[in-house]
Write an enzyme that holds these catalytic residues in place. Structure first.
Site, PDB file in Angstrom:
ATOM      1  N   ASP A   1     -20.870 -22.250  34.156  1.00 34.72           N
ATOM      2  CA  ASP A   1     -20.742 -20.928  34.793  1.00 34.72           C
ATOM      3  C   ASP A   1     -21.422 -20.927  36.167  1.00 34.72           C
ATOM      4  O   ASP A   1     -20.868 -20.445  37.146  1.00 34.72           O
ATOM      5  CB  ASP A   1     -21.399 -19.835  33.937  1.00 34.72           C
ATOM      6  CG  ASP A   1     -20.606 -19.534  32.676  1.00 34.72           C
ATOM      7  OD1 ASP A   1     -19.467 -20.019  32.569  1.00 34.72           O
ATOM      8  OD2 ASP A   1     -21.137 -18.825  31.801  1.00 34.72           O
TER       9      ASP A   1
ATOM     10  N   GLU B   1     -13.888 -24.966  34.501  1.00 36.36           N
ATOM     11  CA  GLU B   1     -13.415 -26.247  33.952  1.00 36.36           C
ATOM     12  C   GLU B   1     -13.766 -27.397  34.901  1.00 36.36           C
ATOM     13  O   GLU B   1     -14.161 -28.484  34.456  1.00 36.36           O
ATOM     14  CB  GLU B   1     -11.903 -26.212  33.697  1.00 36.36           C
ATOM     15  CG  GLU B   1     -11.458 -25.253  32.603  1.00 36.36           C
ATOM     16  CD  GLU B   1     -12.071 -25.555  31.242  1.00 36.36           C
ATOM     17  OE1 GLU B   1     -12.366 -26.729  30.952  1.00 36.36           O
ATOM     18  OE2 GLU B   1     -12.284 -24.608  30.479  1.00 36.36           O
TER      19      GLU B   1
HETATM   20 ZN   LIG Z   1     -16.809 -24.056  29.075  1.00 38.99          ZN
END
Ligand SMILES: [Zn+2]
Length: 487
Positions: A205, A136
């Site tokens: 990621d 996030e």
């Molecule tokens: Zn995401």
């Protein structure tokens, strides 16, 4: 699969309403912002911060945001550990927990990052929770949501909030209001979109994993947790967790992430005890009923390592307290306090058990002692204040409250404690004023205005108080005015 369908529906809907709305805009001759000039429509950091605050306030009226200082303290400290290792450590972040079983996490404007208790409870290692937070944070540092926020910032606050809720929390939270907001966003010629494309996800990621590794968490926890989230779908009666709807996890994404994680050197990460303690606490707080909490901890009692067994004992003690059996919780907590003198949560729970059994003097004594050992601890300070107010010691309580709010952004609950202290002292105007702040902080502006008017009526000729009330009243009325205009 489900996510694709969701997106396609949204797209079709958006296009249709776009045609409808632009036709209507023509006839009404609304002055639309010119998107041909992107520099003229940029959102300033100040605007984003304001939008973030309004979004955060409104969430309080839509869902249960945890106000437990121990939970807040924990999530903020793990969040800050991660952000200090991000590309932009200067940006201000507020991390918070939503008490909801749905598996979700989201990043709002102004660095507000929320994580549901359901997601925390699904995690099995601290690194797993950290991996979602890092992901996030990466969405924030890579500005993936900037266009959405920018679009929202051109709308009135209530519409912006509804639109953000729909976009960030999934369709469920947005509901009808979400759809109305999308139409309004289209009418304002804003480029509304759900921004989590495959590229965005891959980048979040990748960047998230770097943050994770720099913060000394285990990067391998990321693919492991994604996999567990995906598997949890099977047990949830095929209902996809919201997190997977807004951040689609595919088989190839899991294997990409796993491949990337393998490139980091192996490092054994021992999670903090605080992580386990907070999980136990959330399990009690979010159990469907007190009995279920007790049953859970009785079932897992004696399992795992020594530390895990002791955390289970703590959970059992909290569950006993929730079942009005605080007397039985005391010896357990006393033992834990002696074994782990560095964990403030155990002594805090013991003092709460004393309060539950009306031993106010004993509780105050424990808080006093604990605050010397853990000076400035949020949870201990607030609970001490509560204990003082229970015995109507409003003067020292108020003094502590004021020094507390100098260092911590007050939650609605802190404002309520202030109102209570002033009420005990017979200062009705101040009391109404802080009830107003509590309402406002939880997104209930109308009720807040009503309380301010009551405060005004009883403020007399207190010049300072009058000017504070007038200023707040002006701002809040302007906000309500903007809401009316929209309708
Ligand atoms: Zn995401």
């Amino acid at each position: 699969m489900k996510f694709k369908k969701f997106c396609a529906t949204l797209l079709i809907f958006a296009h249709a309403s776009w045609a409808l709305q632009s036709a209507r805009a023509d006839t009404l001759n609304i002055d639309l912002p010119d998107i041909g000039d992107p520099t003229g429509t940029l959102m300033t950091p100040q605007q984003e911060a304001e939008l973030g605050e309004a979004f955060y306030r409104s969430l309080h009226s839509q869902m249960e945001i945890s106000q437990d200082p121990e939970v807040l303290d924990y999530i903020q400290s793990i969040g800050e550990k991660l952000t200090s290792n991000s590309d932009n450590p200067a940006q201000h972040y507020t991390f918070f927990v939503v008490n909801e079983p749905v598996i979700n996490a989201f990043a709002g404007p102004g660095g507000y990052i929320g994580v549901n208790s359901g997601l925390i409870l699904l995690s099995e290692e601290e690194s797993e929770l950290a991996s979602v937070l890092a992901h996030e944070i990466a969405h924030v540092t890579q500005r993936h949501l900037y266009q959405t926020f920018q679009a929202a910032s051109r709308l009135s606050i209530p519409t912006a909030i509804a639109m953000l809720a729909g976009a960030l929390l999934g369709a469920r939270a947005g509901g009808q209001a979400g759809m109305a907001a999308i139409m309004a966003a289209q009418a304002a010629n804003a480029q509304y979109q759900i921004n989590f494309t495959r590229d965005n996800e891959a980048e979040a990621d990748r960047v998230g994993m770097q943050i994770l590794s720099k913060s000394e968490f285990d990067p391998r926890a990321m693919p492991t947790f994604f996999e567990r989230m995906q598997q949890s779908t099977r047990f949830a009666g095929n209902r996809m967790p919201e997190f997977l709807m807004t951040h689609p996890v595919t088989v190839s994404r899991i294997s990409d992430t796993r491949g990337r994680a393998e490139q980091f050197p192996y490092r054994q990460y021992l999670g903090s005890m605080a992580y386990q303690i907070i999980k136990a606490k959330l399990r009690v707080q979010t159990a469907p009923n007190p009995r279920a909490a007790l049953d859970y901890f009785k079932t897992v009692s004696g399992q795992g390592t020594r530390v895990q067994q002791d955390v289970t004992a703590y959970g059992l003690a909290l569950a006993l307290m929730k079942n009005n059996r605080a007397e039985e919780a005391k010896p357990i907590l006393q033992r834990l306090m002696m074994s782990y003198p560095d964990q403030p949560q155990f002594v805090n729970a013991l003092a709460s058990a004393e309060l539950d059994t009306k031993n106010y003097a004993k509780a105050a004594q424990i808080y006093d002692m604990a605050l010397q050992r853990f000076p400035g601890n949020q949870a201990l300070s607030l609970n001490y204040i509560r204990a003082l107010l229970m015995t109507r010691k409003s003067q020292p309580a108020l003094k502590l409250l004021h020094s507390y709010s100098r260092y911590h952004k007050p939650t609605p609950e802190v404002y309520e404690l202030m109102a209570q202290a002033y009420s005990q002292m017979g200062s009705d105007a101040e009391s109404h004023r802080y009830v107003a702040e509590a309402y406002y902080a939880s997104g209930q502006t109308k009720a807040a205005i009503l309380q301010l008017k009551l405060a005004k009526r009883t403020a007399g000729d207190n010049f300072y108080l009058n000017s504070v009330i007038d200023e707040r009243l002006r701002d809040w009325l302007a906000e309500e005015q903007a809401k009316k205009k929209e309708r």
